[in-house]
Design a protein around this motif. Sequence first.
Motif, PDB file in Angstrom:
ATOM      1  N   ALA A 273       0.827  -1.205   0.000  1.00 56.82           N
ATOM      2  CA  ALA A 273       0.000   0.000   0.000  1.00 56.82           C
ATOM      3  C   ALA A 273       0.864   1.260   0.000  1.00 56.82           C
ATOM      4  N   ALA A 274       1.972   1.223   0.749  1.00 53.64           N
ATOM      5  CA  ALA A 274       2.875   2.376   0.791  1.00 53.64           C
ATOM      6  C   ALA A 274       3.505   2.608  -0.573  1.00 53.64           C
ATOM      7  N   ILE A 275       3.938   1.536  -1.222  1.00 55.77           N
ATOM      8  CA  ILE A 275       4.550   1.661  -2.552  1.00 55.77           C
ATOM      9  C   ILE A 275       3.547   2.228  -3.553  1.00 55.77           C
ATOM     10  N   GLU A 276       2.332   1.744  -3.502  1.00 52.52           N
ATOM     11  CA  GLU A 276       1.312   2.230  -4.434  1.00 52.52           C
ATOM     12  C   GLU A 276       0.984   3.695  -4.175  1.00 52.52           C
ATOM     13  N   ALA A 277       0.923   4.088  -2.911  1.00 53.89           N
ATOM     14  CA  ALA A 277       0.610   5.482  -2.575  1.00 53.89           C
ATOM     15  C   ALA A 277       1.726   6.414  -3.029  1.00 53.89           C
ATOM     16  N   ILE A 278       2.963   6.036  -2.752  1.00 53.89           N
ATOM     17  CA  ILE A 278       4.099   6.861  -3.173  1.00 53.89           C
ATOM     18  C   ILE A 278       4.160   6.918  -4.697  1.00 53.89           C
ATOM     19  N   GLY A 279       3.925   5.771  -5.333  1.00 51.94           N
ATOM     20  CA  GLY A 279       3.933   5.741  -6.797  1.00 51.94           C
ATOM     21  C   GLY A 279       2.900   6.667  -7.401  1.00 51.94           C
ATOM     22  N   GLU A 280       1.726   6.720  -6.775  1.00 50.64           N
ATOM     23  CA  GLU A 280       0.672   7.618  -7.255  1.00 50.64           C
ATOM     24  C   GLU A 280       1.110   9.070  -7.141  1.00 50.64           C
ATOM     25  N   ALA A 281       1.777   9.407  -6.034  1.00 48.77           N
ATOM     26  CA  ALA A 281       2.233  10.783  -5.836  1.00 48.77           C
ATOM     27  C   ALA A 281       3.330  11.168  -6.824  1.00 48.77           C
ATOM     28  N   LEU A 282       4.120  10.184  -7.253  1.00 49.30           N
ATOM     29  CA  LEU A 282       5.240  10.456  -8.160  1.00 49.30           C
ATOM     30  C   LEU A 282       4.871  10.331  -9.629  1.00 49.30           C
ATOM     31  N   GLU A 283       3.676   9.886  -9.905  1.00 46.68           N
ATOM     32  CA  GLU A 283       3.288   9.590 -11.286  1.00 46.68           C
ATOM     33  C   GLU A 283       3.545  10.772 -12.225  1.00 46.68           C
ATOM     34  N   GLY A 284       4.217  10.478 -13.331  1.00 50.94           N
ATOM     35  CA  GLY A 284       4.502  11.485 -14.351  1.00 50.94           C
ATOM     36  C   GLY A 284       5.649  12.418 -14.025  1.00 50.94           C
ATOM     37  N   SER A 285       6.301  12.234 -12.885  1.00 54.06           N
ATOM     38  CA  SER A 285       7.359  13.159 -12.457  1.00 54.06           C
ATOM     39  C   SER A 285       8.749  12.765 -12.939  1.00 54.06           C
ATOM     40  N   GLY A 286       8.934  11.483 -13.259  1.00 57.10           N
ATOM     41  CA  GLY A 286      10.264  10.992 -13.628  1.00 57.10           C
ATOM     42  C   GLY A 286      11.215  10.905 -12.450  1.00 57.10           C
ATOM     43  N   LYS A 287      10.709  11.075 -11.227  1.00 55.24           N
ATOM     44  CA  LYS A 287      11.564  11.039 -10.041  1.00 55.24           C
ATOM     45  C   LYS A 287      11.987   9.610  -9.703  1.00 55.24           C
ATOM     46  N   ALA A 288      13.155   9.501  -9.082  1.00 55.50           N
ATOM     47  CA  ALA A 288      13.661   8.197  -8.666  1.00 55.50           C
ATOM     48  C   ALA A 288      12.884   7.704  -7.451  1.00 55.50           C
ATOM     49  N   PHE A 289      12.590   6.414  -7.442  1.00 58.95           N
ATOM     50  CA  PHE A 289      11.888   5.766  -6.338  1.00 58.95           C
ATOM     51  C   PHE A 289      12.568   4.418  -6.092  1.00 58.95           C
ATOM     52  N   ALA A 290      13.465   4.383  -5.107  1.00 59.22           N
ATOM     53  CA  ALA A 290      14.229   3.170  -4.806  1.00 59.22           C
ATOM     54  C   ALA A 290      13.614   2.458  -3.612  1.00 59.22           C
ATOM     55  N   ILE A 291      13.421   1.151  -3.741  1.00 66.16           N
ATOM     56  CA  ILE A 291      12.885   0.375  -2.629  1.00 66.16           C
ATOM     57  C   ILE A 291      13.849  -0.757  -2.276  1.00 66.16           C
ATOM     58  N   ALA A 292      13.742  -1.226  -1.035  1.00 63.03           N
ATOM     59  CA  ALA A 292      14.564  -2.339  -0.576  1.00 63.03           C
ATOM     60  C   ALA A 292      13.831  -3.646  -0.805  1.00 63.03           C
ATOM     61  N   SER A 293      14.556  -4.616  -1.359  1.00 58.28           N
ATOM     62  CA  SER A 293      14.045  -5.964  -1.526  1.00 58.28           C
ATOM     63  C   SER A 293      15.154  -6.912  -1.073  1.00 58.28           C
ATOM     64  N   GLY A 294      15.125  -8.162  -1.522  1.00 55.88           N
ATOM     65  CA  GLY A 294      16.137  -9.105  -1.074  1.00 55.88           C
ATOM     66  C   GLY A 294      16.536 -10.098  -2.148  1.00 55.88           C
ATOM     67  N   THR A 295      17.634 -10.781  -1.917  1.00 48.37           N
ATOM     68  CA  THR A 295      18.155 -11.760  -2.879  1.00 48.37           C
ATOM     69  C   THR A 295      17.732 -13.189  -2.565  1.00 48.37           C
ATOM     70  N   LEU A 296      17.120 -13.418  -1.412  1.00 51.16           N
ATOM     71  CA  LEU A 296      16.782 -14.785  -1.013  1.00 51.16           C
ATOM     72  C   LEU A 296      15.770 -15.429  -1.956  1.00 51.16           C
TER      73      LEU A 296
END
Length: 290
Positions: A89-112
């Motif tokens: 939900a946080a990713i979707e909300a932030i993505g909505e706020a950034l839509e069309g801006s071309g801004k960088a949005f880096a998230i943490a994930s994992g290699t496991l």
Amino acid sequence: MRVFVTGASGWIGSAVVPELLRHGHEVLGLARSDASAQAVAATGAEVLRGDLDTLDVLQEGARQSDAVIHLAFVHDFGNFADSLRKDRAAIEAIGEALEGSGKAFAIASGTLGITPGRVATEHDQPDPATAHPRQQSAAAALALQNRGVRPIVVRLAPSVHGAGDHGFAAVLVAVARERGVAGYVGTGENRWTAVHRDDAATLFRLAVEKAPAGAVLHGVAEEAITAREIAEAIGRGLGLPTGPAAPEDFGWIGPMFAGDSPASSTVTRELLGWEPTGPGLIEDLAHYVR
């Protein structure tokens, strides 16, 4: 550049914020408590009060900034499905706020679990049936590229280690103390990856500075440390014997510690010029066994 950082006072965030500030960026750090707000402010960053449930605050922080680094996550293994829901939900909300801006949005994930049994690369796409559930959040972030956002997924090694860590390595040490033996599963030849916290922080800075849209990066300094090597280092430090154990002996970390999930970071290093300089996990375990 003004960077909005969620999880700014957390284990990785508390290294990312000063890393950004040292390189001339401004930081807006999300803080959910008075203690977190004080810790973020002490670094010289600006504080935004909120958490993963205040989606409007997350969106405001994103709109006020030139880039976002999303590190906050509720590590509630008793209700992990809800933790994943909040993250998505946080990713979707932030993505909505950034839509069309071309801004960088880096998230943490994992290699496991990306490619069990062989060395995973940044080009590998995880199988949803076998990969860690957080890969679903990574997929949601990458899909934002189609909405005018510059999404970047940083797959971190399971051991993001350093002095003061209370994560995976610390749990393994605690289990060894309790059981009186430093254990590994099976023959202990299954492989584990690691990265020092400071090197991970550098990677997040480089990611928002210059990684292209849709980039998948690997925060991996050591691609294949065996579980047995880790157990032997813990045993030496604690003065305990080393031997095989069942996955359930390790509690919630058991299934992960039993897996074979090596991963390389060759593509990441070539793309961003990232060169880890921190101590390796075996060397750093000295901080955990004192």
